[in-house]
Design a protein around this motif. Structure first.
Motif, PDB file in Angstrom:
ATOM      1  N   ASP A  97      61.351  42.272  34.459  1.00 45.70           N
ATOM      2  CA  ASP A  97      59.945  42.050  34.090  1.00 45.70           C
ATOM      3  C   ASP A  97      58.980  42.909  34.895  1.00 45.70           C
ATOM      4  O   ASP A  97      57.954  42.434  35.380  1.00 45.70           O
ATOM      5  N   ASN A 146      59.621  29.888  22.512  1.00 42.02           N
ATOM      6  CA  ASN A 146      59.218  30.882  23.516  1.00 42.02           C
ATOM      7  C   ASN A 146      59.552  30.318  24.893  1.00 42.02           C
ATOM      8  O   ASN A 146      58.853  29.445  25.406  1.00 42.02           O
ATOM      9  N   GLY A 161      59.743  32.154  27.562  1.00 43.44           N
ATOM     10  CA  GLY A 161      59.177  33.036  28.572  1.00 43.44           C
ATOM     11  C   GLY A 161      57.930  32.419  29.185  1.00 43.44           C
ATOM     12  O   GLY A 161      57.593  31.257  28.911  1.00 43.44           O
ATOM     13  N   ALA A 162      57.233  33.221  29.982  1.00 42.84           N
ATOM     14  CA  ALA A 162      56.093  32.700  30.738  1.00 42.84           C
ATOM     15  C   ALA A 162      54.761  33.025  30.080  1.00 42.84           C
ATOM     16  O   ALA A 162      53.708  32.624  30.580  1.00 42.84           O
ATOM     17  N   ARG A 163      54.773  33.785  29.006  1.00 43.46           N
ATOM     18  CA  ARG A 163      53.508  34.240  28.417  1.00 43.46           C
ATOM     19  C   ARG A 163      53.466  33.927  26.930  1.00 43.46           C
ATOM     20  O   ARG A 163      54.492  33.891  26.260  1.00 43.46           O
ATOM     21  N   PRO A 206      53.909  29.642  25.746  1.00 46.90           N
ATOM     22  CA  PRO A 206      55.133  29.443  26.523  1.00 46.90           C
ATOM     23  C   PRO A 206      55.601  27.980  26.447  1.00 46.90           C
ATOM     24  O   PRO A 206      54.782  27.070  26.488  1.00 46.90           O
ATOM     25  N   GLY A 207      56.893  27.798  26.284  1.00 44.73           N
ATOM     26  CA  GLY A 207      57.458  26.436  26.233  1.00 44.73           C
ATOM     27  C   GLY A 207      57.356  25.789  24.864  1.00 44.73           C
ATOM     28  O   GLY A 207      57.942  24.735  24.626  1.00 44.73           O
TER      29      GLY A 207
END
Ligand code: BGC
Length: 787
Positions: free
Chosen positions: A321, A702, A704-706, A737-738
């Motif tokens: 990343d 998703n 990921g963090a974004r 995210p999430g």
């Protein structure tokens, strides 16, 4: 009065006169039937206007592959609307685009203007663009009909394509954009197809397009592509461009008198022209044009162009990343494309933008950046790096056009240091000579020169420059040049005069400083890279490779750019490569760099868009629209060189990912559809609903963090022999995210058809086979059996 009555009210000569242009980009008006002057302009990366060069300042859009990488019909609808605004601001009725030829081989010089190697993706995006434009009453023009995928011998080449391939692959984007998008015009190409010129294609134009599809619109020729009177008129061509001369006129009137063409055929062409005129508001009362449209350098246009460019950019690799970059990071920004970012390709798609923001400018506004110029990237000297107009002092040159008596016809500023004379034909007389002048913005040793076909006088020297090819492409778009070494004092005025050898032509001045030694450039880059936390190297192609009229011979980056990346990657803590090119390049250094961002040809706001993508202010959510071969030749179709004038499309429908997947070519470097964005995705519950052309559903999470945008792609591999895998649909969703989202992809029925050459008809492929739900075929997330 009906069209029929209007047409019948004119005599034959008056009708035929209307079927050839009045000038390079206008049509004849005919007050007797209320027909106003129709005005055309090139697209598709901006509406250049009626002049080929030296015209007005207009917005430069991201190139077609970059726009298409969004896989987003809404974005293309927006683009169509914005181009319509640019057209309306200039009172232009027809914009010559979109280009919907396919990426058959990565060597095609004009691929930057076209969307993709895939016919469905191309067709759907083109249809959206067409609707966006035509909803504003501006006509789109689908080009170039058909089998026009490369430039070598472009005026004479015969594309040899079997009927099934023609219909299933190369005509499909035209079919979708004509039927789903309702395009009002099309352009017949330069090449021949299966034995007859594209401008005389009774089969394609009359039988398929106007007959089977019921297309009511107009078919015009590409510029200077019409080769005959009767065969072209009978072959379905409605309009010859440009004018006022050309092969129709009296010859077509005579052909009617000789019984070679019926007057009904002429009437049909004219009716189609009148329909176009009516649709764009040039029949009856002239439309009123809006007065307050955004200027090319307005804040609103800059936001739109930045967003459209950045969101199509594609993250090809992102180890640990490293992207998006942290705002506190110290960056060494390296490369010729960092300081001179290429915003557009070459040829008729060029425009005069208000500015072209470089990556150096864009990134320096947001980060602590040390900028280091890179190695040379061109073999031909560019027209000018540092010449300025002696009158205004602005970058560019002054061109003064004279008639045979020495009277000035026009005195113009040329922002690109070149002027295209013959196409800008609204002069009060014939251009006999041109004086070009530019002030040199440097002192010491420099290289200065001229380009264009004709007899030149430069200082005390007189010489001629001749073209080594024939036709619009070779002689005009890539003209011959001459350069010499000069030792100049500050403010030196460089002047040259040419007597043009061709009625139309591109003429210009060349000027740049003598290049530095490659080893010194790389040394500087390595030092800067070692001192920074992240090295960002911007590499790419130029208008020497990505241009109308010339094909590529390799996918290697020009000059010593690969060596530059290798050296930087060896010295830097982290290396990010930005690729400023519209089409595939080879990346021999791929395993040694941390991240690669493919940036396309990002238009006038390019540097801002790259900065926004690198920092994550706008997610570079693109997915590739074409497959990147791993080596020269490692693709299912490669050569663009005709043999005895013929270019055989022997690979059939197995181009791009279709051929790689069928193992007709080695594993590619990147598959069409690949693109990491800034999200991380889990797929679950992939299902196939029952039915003849069943919908595919999937849940995507998703993890990921974004916040990120996912493009869920569905490919289908039929069971039947010799049928390639194919993209049958896609759908995109933006997810926090999430969070998860349920996505439904409704495949397009047209991908179930197979052309049965023996029966001369479509038949439906047997169901079954496999559906592949994938992020490009290198990352298949689920396989579901067809029923
Ligand atoms: C190109 C077309 C273009 C036309 C007018 C030709 O060289 O092939 O795409 O629209 O010129 O400029």
């Amino acid at each position: 009065m009906s069209f029929d009555d209007l047409v019948k009210s004119l005599d034959l000569a008056a009708k035929v006169r209307l079927l050839t242009g009045a000038s390079a980009f206008t049509l004849h008006a005919e007050p007797a039937i209320g027909l106003g002057e129709l005005r055309f302009s090139d697209g598709p990366t901006g509406v250049r206007g009626l002049k080929f060069s030296g015209g007005r300042v207009v917005s430069l859009f991201p190139n077609a592959t970059l726009l298409a990488s969004s896989w987003d019909p809404h974005a293309l609808y927006e683009v169509g609307g914005l181009l319509a605004e640019e057209a309306m601001a200039q009172e232009i009725h027809v914009v010559l685009g979109p280009t919907i030829n396919l990426h058959r081989t990565a060597l095609g010089g004009r691929l930057f203007e076209a969307y993709s190697e895939d016919p469905l993706l191309t067709g759907k995006l083109a249809a959206a663009y067409v609707r966006g434009m035509q909803d504003n009453g501006i006509a789109a023009c689908l080009k170039h009909l058909v089998a026009n995928e490369s430039e070598t011998e472009r005026n004479t080449v015969e594309s040899v394509v079997d009927e099934a391939t023609l219909r299933e692959l190369y005509l499909l984007p035209f079919e979708i954009a004509a039927l789903d998008g309702g395009a009002w015009s099309m352009m017949a190409a330069y090449n021949d197809v299966n034995g007859s010129p594209a401008t005389e294609q009774h089969h394609v134009i009359n039988e398929v397009v106007k007959g089977e599809w019921g297309y009511p619109g107009l078919v015009m020729s590409d510029w200077f592509a019409t080769k005959s009177a009767a065969p072209a008129a009978n072959g379905g061509l409605d309009l010859v461009m440009p004018g006022p001369g050309g092969p129709w006129g009296e010859a077509l009137v005579a052909a009617v008198h000789q019984g070679l063409v019926t007057e009904d055929v002429i009437d049909d062409h004219l009716s189609r022209l009148l329909l176009l005129a009516q649709r764009v508001g040039a029949l009856g009362a002239e439309r009123s044009w809006p007065s307050s449209l955004p200027r090319p350098d307005s804040a609103v246009r800059r936001e739109q162009l930045t967003r459209l460019a950045a969101s199509g950019m594609t993250v090809l690799k992102n180890e640990s990343d490293v992207l998006p970059l942290d705002r506190s990071v110290r960056v060494a920004l390296i490369g010729r494309h960092a300081v001179e970012t290429i915003g557009m390709g070459g040829g008729s798609a060029q425009v005069n933008p208000p500015h072209q923001v470089s990556v150096a400018t864009g990134l320096s506004e947001l980060l602590d950046v040390t900028v280091v110029d890179g190695v040379e990237v061109r073999t031909r000297p560019v027209p000018s790096r540092f010449l300025t107009d002696p009158v205004s002092g602005v970058a560019g040159i002054r061109a003064t056009l004279y008639d045979a008596d020495g009277a000035v016809l026009e005195d113009r500023f040329c922002p690109r240091s070149t002027t295209m004379v013959g196409m800008d034909d609204d002069f009060p007389g014939t251009v006999a000579s041109i004086r070009l002048a530019g002030r040199v913005g440097a002192d010491g040793p420099v290289e200065l020169g001229v380009l264009g076909v004709g007899s030149w006088t430069v200082g005390d020297a007189s010489f001629s420059l001749e073209a080594d090819g024939h036709g619009f492409g070779e002689e005009v778009l890539t003209p011959p040049l001459w350069t010499g070494r000069y030792d100049v004092a500050p403010g030196f005025l460089f002047e040259a005069t040419v007597t043009p050898a061709l009625p139309m032509g591109l003429f210009g001045l060349i000027g740049h400083s003598t290049p530095r030694a490659t080893v010194d450039v790389i040394d500087d880059a390595v030092r800067a890279a070692a001192a920074a936390e992240v090295a960002v190297v911007v590499v790419g192609l130029t208008e020497e490779q990505e241009t109308e009229s010339v094909d590529k011979s390799t996918l290697r980056l020009p000059g010593a750019q690969d060596a530059l990346v290798e050296a930087v990657a060896g010295a830097a803590r982290r290396t990010v490569v930005v690729v400023n090119a519209a089409t595939p390049v080879l990346m021999p250094w791929l395993s040694r760099v941390d991240a690669v961002l493919w940036a396309g040809l990002p238009g006038q706001e390019g540097g801002h868009a790259v900065a926004a993508a690198l920092l994550g202010d706008i997610e570079p959510a693109g997915r590739l629209v074409t497959t990147f071969p791993a080596a020269d030749g490692a693709a299912p179709a490669w050569s663009v060189t005709p043999v005895d004038g013929k270019l055989r499309y022997d690979e059939g429908t197995f181009i791009g990912y279709r051929g790689h997947y069928a193992e007709r070519a080695p594993e590619p470097a990147f598959w069409m559809g690949h693109g990491l964005g800034y999200g991380t995705w889990e797929y679950s519950d992939v299902r196939l609903a029952a039915g003849d052309s069943p919908a595919v559903t999937a849940t995507v999470k998703n993890v990921g963090a974004r916040r990120s945008r996912e493009v869920v792609q569905v490919y289908w591999q039929p069971d039947e022999a010799d049928e390639p895998v194919r993209l049958v649909g896609w759908s995109a969703v933006t997810v926090e995210p999430g969070e998860s989202a349920l996505v439904t992809v409704q495949p397009d029925e047209r991908l179930w058809r197979r052309w049965d050459s023996a029966a001369s008809s479509w038949r439906r492929l047997a169901g079954g086979g496999e559906f592949l739900v994938a992020r490009g075929l290198g990352d298949i997330r689920a396989t579901v059996s067809g029923k």
